[in-house]
Design a protein around this motif. Sequence first.
Motif, PDB file in Angstrom:
ATOM      1  N   THR A  61      10.147 -49.345  21.834  1.00  0.00           N
ATOM      2  CA  THR A  61      11.588 -48.770  21.317  1.00  0.00           C
ATOM      3  C   THR A  61      11.283 -47.431  22.046  1.00  0.00           C
ATOM      4  OG1 THR A  61      12.034 -49.400  20.037  1.00  0.00           O
ATOM      5  CG2 THR A  61      12.221 -47.497  19.193  1.00  0.00           C
ATOM      6  N   CYS A  62       9.685 -46.491  22.001  1.00  0.00           N
ATOM      7  CA  CYS A  62       9.039 -45.348  22.554  1.00  0.00           C
ATOM      8  C   CYS A  62       9.426 -45.532  24.387  1.00  0.00           C
ATOM      9  CB  CYS A  62       7.315 -45.005  22.055  1.00  0.00           C
ATOM     10  SG  CYS A  62       7.636 -44.332  20.734  1.00  0.00           S
ATOM     11  N   TRP A  63       8.808 -46.547  24.468  1.00  0.00           N
ATOM     12  CA  TRP A  63       8.480 -46.352  26.409  1.00  0.00           C
ATOM     13  C   TRP A  63      10.173 -47.088  26.509  1.00  0.00           C
ATOM     14  CZ3 TRP A  63       7.087 -45.464  30.826  1.00  0.00           C
ATOM     15  CH2 TRP A  63       7.546 -46.061  32.433  1.00  0.00           C
ATOM     16  N   LYS A  64      11.556 -47.669  25.968  1.00  0.00           N
ATOM     17  CA  LYS A  64      12.575 -47.623  26.686  1.00  0.00           C
ATOM     18  C   LYS A  64      13.166 -45.976  26.142  1.00  0.00           C
ATOM     19  CE  LYS A  64      17.068 -50.014  25.058  1.00  0.00           C
ATOM     20  NZ  LYS A  64      17.774 -50.575  24.088  1.00  0.00           N
ATOM     21  N   MET A  65      13.373 -45.615  25.344  1.00  0.00           N
ATOM     22  CA  MET A  65      13.776 -44.307  25.597  1.00  0.00           C
ATOM     23  C   MET A  65      13.083 -42.676  26.218  1.00  0.00           C
ATOM     24  SD  MET A  65      14.102 -43.190  20.642  1.00  0.00           S
ATOM     25  CE  MET A  65      14.931 -44.264  20.168  1.00  0.00           C
ATOM     26  N   PHE A  66      12.192 -43.114  26.885  1.00  0.00           N
ATOM     27  CA  PHE A  66      11.453 -42.360  27.388  1.00  0.00           C
ATOM     28  C   PHE A  66      11.787 -42.888  29.044  1.00  0.00           C
ATOM     29  CE2 PHE A  66       8.224 -41.549  30.745  1.00  0.00           C
ATOM     30  CZ  PHE A  66       8.171 -40.517  30.872  1.00  0.00           C
ATOM     31  N   GLN A  67      11.892 -43.723  28.839  1.00  0.00           N
ATOM     32  CA  GLN A  67      12.730 -44.146  30.654  1.00  0.00           C
ATOM     33  C   GLN A  67      14.214 -43.691  30.957  1.00  0.00           C
ATOM     34  OE1 GLN A  67      11.112 -48.907  30.030  1.00  0.00           O
ATOM     35  NE2 GLN A  67      11.239 -48.355  31.745  1.00  0.00           N
ATOM     36  N   GLU A  68      15.011 -44.131  29.702  1.00  0.00           N
ATOM     37  CA  GLU A  68      16.304 -43.984  29.766  1.00  0.00           C
ATOM     38  C   GLU A  68      16.702 -42.569  29.592  1.00  0.00           C
ATOM     39  OE1 GLU A  68      17.777 -45.724  26.237  1.00  0.00           O
ATOM     40  OE2 GLU A  68      18.071 -47.662  26.917  1.00  0.00           O
TER      41      GLU A  68
END
Length: 115
Positions: A61-68
Motif C-alpha cells: 500500500t505504501c509503495w502504491k501510494m508513493f507511486q501514484e
Amino acid sequence: MVTHAATEKLTEDFVYKQGVKQIFRICMPTYNDGNAAAFIAKDFPAVKWSTVSPKYEYGFTCWKMFQETLKKVKPDTQFVAESWAPFGPRDFRSHINTIMDAKPDGLYSTEWAGS
C-alpha cells in the motif's frame, strides 16, 4: 483504540464508509508513509525509483501510494524495480542486487520491525 495499524482501510472502510464511531487511531496511517514521501521526493533530482519494502499489505500500500502520488506531481517519474522482503529476513543481498541491477536514481523503502 488502534495503536499501530497503519492501514488506510481502518479509517476509509470502517470509520468513513461504515460510520463506525468507536475506532480511534493514535498512529500514523499509510498516507504519511506513501503520499507524504512522494511530496518530498518530487523535489529530488531522482527520476527512476525502486523499492525494497515488506511483503505484506503495509509495504504494498505504501509503495502504491508513493507511486501514484509521485507520478501526479512529477509526471516524468519512472518505477524500475520492486523487491518484496518477507517478514523476518536476515539477508537482504538478493533485494539489494535486484535494486542495484535496475540502476534507480532513488530508493523508497518502508522496511521496519521484523523486516
